[in-house]
Design a protein around this motif. Structure first.
Motif, mmCIF file in Angstrom:
data_model
loop_
_atom_site.group_PDB
_atom_site.id
_atom_site.type_symbol
_atom_site.label_atom_id
_atom_site.label_comp_id
_atom_site.label_asym_id
_atom_site.label_seq_id
_atom_site.Cartn_x
_atom_site.Cartn_y
_atom_site.Cartn_z
ATOM 1 N N CYS A 297 0.823 -1.210 0.000
ATOM 2 C CA CYS A 297 0.000 0.000 0.000
ATOM 3 C C CYS A 297 0.857 1.259 0.000
ATOM 4 O O CYS A 297 0.532 2.257 -0.645
ATOM 5 N N PHE A 334 12.137 -1.576 5.493
ATOM 6 C CA PHE A 334 11.948 -0.699 6.640
ATOM 7 C C PHE A 334 12.888 -1.063 7.777
ATOM 8 O O PHE A 334 13.401 -0.196 8.479
ATOM 9 N N GLY A 342 5.607 -6.790 3.033
ATOM 10 C CA GLY A 342 5.191 -6.879 4.428
ATOM 11 C C GLY A 342 5.311 -5.533 5.118
ATOM 12 O O GLY A 342 5.455 -5.478 6.340
ATOM 13 N N ASN A 344 6.188 -1.050 4.594
ATOM 14 C CA ASN A 344 7.212 -0.027 4.466
ATOM 15 C C ASN A 344 6.452 1.283 4.616
ATOM 16 O O ASN A 344 5.342 1.279 5.136
ATOM 17 N N ASN A 439 -1.838 1.088 10.020
ATOM 18 C CA ASN A 439 -1.205 -0.045 9.348
ATOM 19 C C ASN A 439 -1.334 0.002 7.833
ATOM 20 O O ASN A 439 -0.912 -0.918 7.143
ATOM 21 N N ASN B 76 -3.245 -10.316 5.577
ATOM 22 C CA ASN B 76 -2.873 -8.905 5.656
ATOM 23 C C ASN B 76 -4.118 -8.067 5.407
ATOM 24 O O ASN B 76 -4.616 -7.976 4.285
ATOM 25 N N THR B 78 -4.391 -5.094 5.283
ATOM 26 C CA THR B 78 -4.133 -3.889 4.474
ATOM 27 C C THR B 78 -4.147 -4.199 2.979
ATOM 28 O O THR B 78 -3.860 -3.323 2.179
ATOM 29 N N CYS B 111 5.555 2.603 9.645
ATOM 30 C CA CYS B 111 5.434 1.747 8.456
ATOM 31 C C CYS B 111 3.997 1.286 8.291
ATOM 32 O O CYS B 111 3.224 1.234 9.245
ATOM 33 N N ASP B 112 3.635 1.016 7.090
ATOM 34 C CA ASP B 112 2.289 0.594 6.734
ATOM 35 C C ASP B 112 2.381 -0.634 5.844
ATOM 36 O O ASP B 112 3.373 -0.835 5.150
ATOM 37 N N GLY B 113 1.315 -1.412 5.858
ATOM 38 C CA GLY B 113 1.245 -2.552 4.960
ATOM 39 C C GLY B 113 1.745 -3.851 5.563
ATOM 40 O O GLY B 113 1.874 -4.848 4.855
ATOM 41 N N TYR B 114 2.006 -3.838 6.852
ATOM 42 C CA TYR B 114 2.550 -5.057 7.456
ATOM 43 C C TYR B 114 1.464 -6.125 7.622
ATOM 44 O O TYR B 114 0.277 -5.847 7.608
ATOM 45 N N LYS B 115 1.953 -7.328 7.856
ATOM 46 C CA LYS B 115 1.057 -8.476 7.848
ATOM 47 C C LYS B 115 0.449 -8.724 9.224
ATOM 48 O O LYS B 115 0.710 -7.984 10.176
#
Lengths: 750, 158
Positions: A297, A334, A342, A344, A439, B76, B78, B111-115
């Motif tokens: 994303c 990251f 996963g 960043n 998130n 996930n 996201t 951070c964004d998009g993590y599981k």
């Protein structure tokens, strides 16, 4: 619009060289222009920013009328011809005088606090007796906690109290049950606001503020356009021809849907406006993408923001498609052990793109999985020149700060807390209020205050939400956190075409009706309708006194373009003749020139008069009168200067003071047009633009045109056009003042 | 209407799942031994702390009547996809809660998009056998085809 401005300037410039019947080379200063560039008014202060809401005034006479023709010269008339060139060209041909704005007088602007106070009162709630009792119990507990607290906690609370005293905050602090815990522990998120890297980044961003891309600054001249009623007469005249190669664009208005696809349930506006109740870039950006089964994303948010920047700043088509995969492959992870499907951050992508470049989607198609990085796939110039967080206190900007970033820079990336409910959103305003950690990365493209919501673009395909978009309540699920903008690397503008001819305009300021004849040497080198000779045919026209005309060929109705011409005329009564260029060429384009559009030259039939005063003398008269508060005399002097010395380095200053002196006399209509001419004609970045725009807004407000006034105040406040801070505050206050108007000032909100 | 019902259900499930500190780092399936681990899930709304946990690779589960167990599937939230529980013989095994748990990587400030994991809690109701069927689908639009599927056979005894 530019054509209109040019027209105004052509009209006002024609009196510049009455003394000699001559032609002026494009870009050169008039023969009697002052030799030096140093303005004699070097220490001239600007007027203080005045508050909005001057008393409404009746609209004065149409200001677009040409300056009064000079009085007839004794002994009859002789030909006087002037080429007045495109004002921008002329302005660039000479060094510009720069008024010293450091000496601006800046008394505190009157604050328009009434509406804010009112809202505050509405929001104030009196605590109940039970609440007061509970509060006393809590305060006692906090006091006991503080006595027993370790030294570091006591120190921390004392520091907080000192800050409260310093900033006059209205809340108190004490040692609570969480005082000994780290902020990260309490909130679940590290305090990125105090991350040295972020702080340094923001400091650097602020340092570059003056030079970075700002969309409002791009639009200053368009945004300055006054209401159509000011322009109709001129535009109607310009559009009277066949429109071929016309540079007239006419006035622009708010509410225009750029793609012409009607109201699709979201607001759009040609003019971005931070104070608008609703706005969205949706129609002007790329289509919604689909990240698939990869936590990318952040790459989609960054790419979406960059694509928008390419469109809004570099005029790329809305079909531009940049490669998210390039970011997934190439942006450093990251943290060690993580991978880019996963998680960043969009800002990490901006760091990568700052100095680097994205690729086109066609070169690096999206795979929804991490692949090896091919840094050479990056396309030239598809990078980030600058980026920063919205607001002064990231990562939690205010709603207003995000709006300002959206307007100044285009769509912004943002973090948000995504939940299952978010995943299942289909329509309406999402207001779950989940307080979990953010998130997900998305793009904010606009807002609607009526909904109290941001317009959010997701990367889950158009099948999700409202065509891939969501309305999300301000602040819910931490939306707005980490909001960040970018400025794309500027693409070099396309080269202007080259012309070897110009349009020809005839201006009759002789005071008599004229019969005019023209033979023209075209850019192709042939004479039309025939080569000059005693018996040759000519194009003939009748020109009423005080009018001008854009010359058309009478054989094919096309606008006449020529590199030279023979022009002569006689009065209807046959008593006066203009023959200086009957036997000699009137040179229109001595050499090929490069310009955005074909330029226009004006042949002026006027009375002969000597140049009674030099530019310096006239300007000095204006300055002296202005400083003495004699606005009528200042207006007359600066009007004369503008009429006669359009190519002088001080022309923009003169136009500003002309407009200001008219404003002082409550001649708001004239003031609007004088200042609009100044703002439009001054080159980008000219230091007078903020002040001209400000008082143009004041004049518009005085006439009840509050939509136009607010737009210009916004340019002053948010355009990052070099406006001094006090003027920014004054402009913002005036916006609030006008928006709170109960109808006593405003009659038009177009 | 279907969406509204889904929201209502989700809201109910989230409420019932609350209780644990949602900011504690969650465990991953890698920590879960075959056959279940009663200590594996202690995070965000894990509905049945102390219950056995079964990872994605699980094919069969043996449970006793009254026992609560969890099936934990990596995903996930996201992304557009979610794990969805489709069917079972409710007389034998019933789903009592489900939720999603973030699994941010270390040092994930901003951070964004993590599981994370989709967690499903079941209770064994009665003797018998049942199949738990899970599908990995786009959350929207409704009716999107499954990208992945998983079936677990459950045998319940006294």
């Amino acid at each position: 619009m530019r054509s209109f401005v040019r027209k105004i300037l052509m009209t006002s410039a024609v009196g510049a060289l009455f003394a000699t019947a001559c032609h002026v080379q494009v870009g050169s200063a008039p023969e009697n222009a002052p030799a030096g560039n140093a303005p004699p008014h070097a220490a001239a202060p600007r007027p203080a920013p005045a508050p909005a809401a001057p008393p409404p005034a009746a609209v004065a006479a149409h200001p677009a009328a040409a300056p009064a023709a000079p009085p007839p010269a004794p002994g009859g008339a002789r030909a006087a011809a002037v080429i007045a060139v495109h004002p921008t060209t002329a302005a660039h041909a000479v060094a510009l005088g720069t008024p010293p704005h450091s000496s601006i007088v800046k008394p505190p602007a009157r604050r328009s606090t009434a509406p804010l106070v009112s809202r505050h009162r509405q929001a104030t709630r009196v605590a109940s007796t039970a609440e007061a009792s509970n509060l006393r119990v809590l305060q006692a507990r906090y006091a006991a906690n503080e006595k027993a607290a370790p030294a570091p906690v006591k120190t921390s609370v004392q520091q907080a109290r000192a800050a409260i005293a310093q900033h006059h905050y209205s809340f108190q602090v004490g040692v609570t049950e969480v005082s000994h815990k780290s902020l990260a522990k309490i909130t679940g998120e590290p305090t990125t606001a105090h991350d040295p890297q972020i702080v340094a980044q923001n400091a650097a961003a602020r340092a570059k503020k003056a030079s970075r891309t700002n969309l409002i600054a791009f639009d200053v001249k368009k945004r300055a356009a006054p209401p159509a009623r000011f322009l109709n007469a001129t535009i109607a005249r310009e559009n009277a021809g066949d429109g071929k190669d016309s540079s007239t664009t006419g006035p622009t208005t708010q509410g225009t849907n750029q793609n012409g696809n009607g109201n699709a349930g979201y607001p759009s506006s040609q003019f971005a406006s931070p104070s608008a109740s609703s706005f969205s870039w949706r129609d002007r950006i790329t289509s919604v993408k689909d990240q698939g089964d990869c936590g990318s994303c952040w790459a989609f948010a960054a790419t979406g923001v960059l694509e928008a920047g390419e469109i809004l700043v570099n005029n790329q088509p809305t079909t531009i498609d940049l490669a998210e995969q390039q970011l997934v492959n190439c942006v450093p992870v990251f943290s060690p052990g993580s991978e880019n499907c996963g998680g960043n951050s969009a800002t990490n992508a901006y760091k990568f793109l700052h100095g680097g470049a994205d690729a086109l989607e066609s070169a690096v198609p999206y795979k929804s999985a991490v692949a090896s990085c091919n840094s050479s796939a990056g396309a030239a110039n598809l990078g980030v020149d600058d980026w920063g967080y919205a607001g002064e206190d990231p990562p939690h900007p205010t709603v207003d700060e995000i709006k300002a970033a959206l307007i100044a820079h285009g769509p912004v990336s943002s973090s948000v807390r995504v939940t299952s409910a978010f995943q299942h959103y289909s329509s309406g305003v999402f207001d779950e209020g989940d307080t979990g950690s953010t998130n997900h990365a998305v793009v904010l493209v606009g807002w609607d205050d009526a909904k109290g919501a941001w317009h959010l673009r997701n990367s889950w395909s158009e099948r999700w939400g409202e065509g891939g978009y969501m309305w999300i309540k301000y602040g819910t699920n931490s939306i707005g956190k980490n909001a960040a903008w970018i400025s794309p690397v500027r693409q070099p503008p396309p080269a202007n075409p080259t012309y070897n001819d110009r349009y020809l305009t005839l201006q009759n300021d002789s005071g008599e009706p004229l019969d005019v004849s023209v033979d023209a040497l075209t850019g192709a080198g042939s004479w039309v309708p025939a080569a000059p000779s005693a018996s040759a045919a000519a194009f003939t026209y009748t020109l009423a006194p005080g009018t001008s005309m854009d010359v058309k060929r009478t054989d094919n109705k096309q606008f006449l373009t020529a590199k030279a011409a023979r022009v002569w005329a006689k009065s209807h009564d046959g008593k006066h003749q203009w023959t200086a260029f009957k036997g000699a060429d009137f040179v229109i384009a001595a050499a090929p020139y490069s310009a955005e559009r074909r330029e226009r030259a004006t042949f002026h039939f006027g009375h002969v008069q000597s140049a009674e005063q030099t530019a310096d003398e006239i300007f000095t008269i204006g300055e002296t009168a202005r400083k003495a508060g004699d606005s009528p005399k200042a207006e007359a002097a600066f009007q004369k200067f503008a009429d006669h010395y359009a190519s002088d380095t001080r022309i923009h200053d003169a136009r500003f003071w002309l407009g200001y002196s008219q404003y002082q006399q409550k001649k708001y209509s004239e003031s609007t047009m004088s200042l609009y001419t100044m703002v439009s004609a001054a080159p980008d970045g000219h230091p007078d633009i903020p002040f001209g725009t400000y008082f143009m807004a004041m004049s518009l407000a005085a006439q009840g045109d509050c939509g136009y006034a607010v737009r210009n105040f916004e340019t002053v406040a948010y355009g990052e056009i070099g406006t001094p801070p006090d003027w920014i505050d004054a402009a913002k206050n005036n916006i609030k003042h006008l928006e709170a108007d109960d109808g006593s000032i405003c009659s038009n909100w177009d | 209407m279907t969406t509204n019902k889904t929201f209502a259900l989700l809201g109910l499930l989230v409420l019932t799942a609350c209780g644990a500190d949602p900011k504690d780092p969650p465990k991953t399936e890698a920590n879960v031994p075959p056959g279940g681990n009663t200590a594996a899930i202690s995070s965000a709304g894990a509905p049945a702390s102390g219950a056995k946990v079964y990872p994605q690779a699980t094919k069969a589960i043996d449970a006793r009547v009254g026992e609560t167990f969890n099936v934990v599937l990596p995903g996930n939230v996201t992304t557009p996809f979610e794990w969805r529980f489709d069917e079972s013989d409710k007389n034998v095994v019933a789903m009592t809660a489900h939720n999603y748990t973030d699994a941010p990587p270390a040092n994930c400030a901003g951070c964004d998009g993590y599981k994370g994991t989709f967690n499903f809690t079941f209770t064994a109701k009665a003797d018998g056998a049942a199949k738990l069927h899970f599908s990995y689908v786009r959350a929207m639009p409704a009716g999107s085809p499954a990208e992945k599927e998983m079936t677990v056979e459950v045998h319940v005894t006294h």
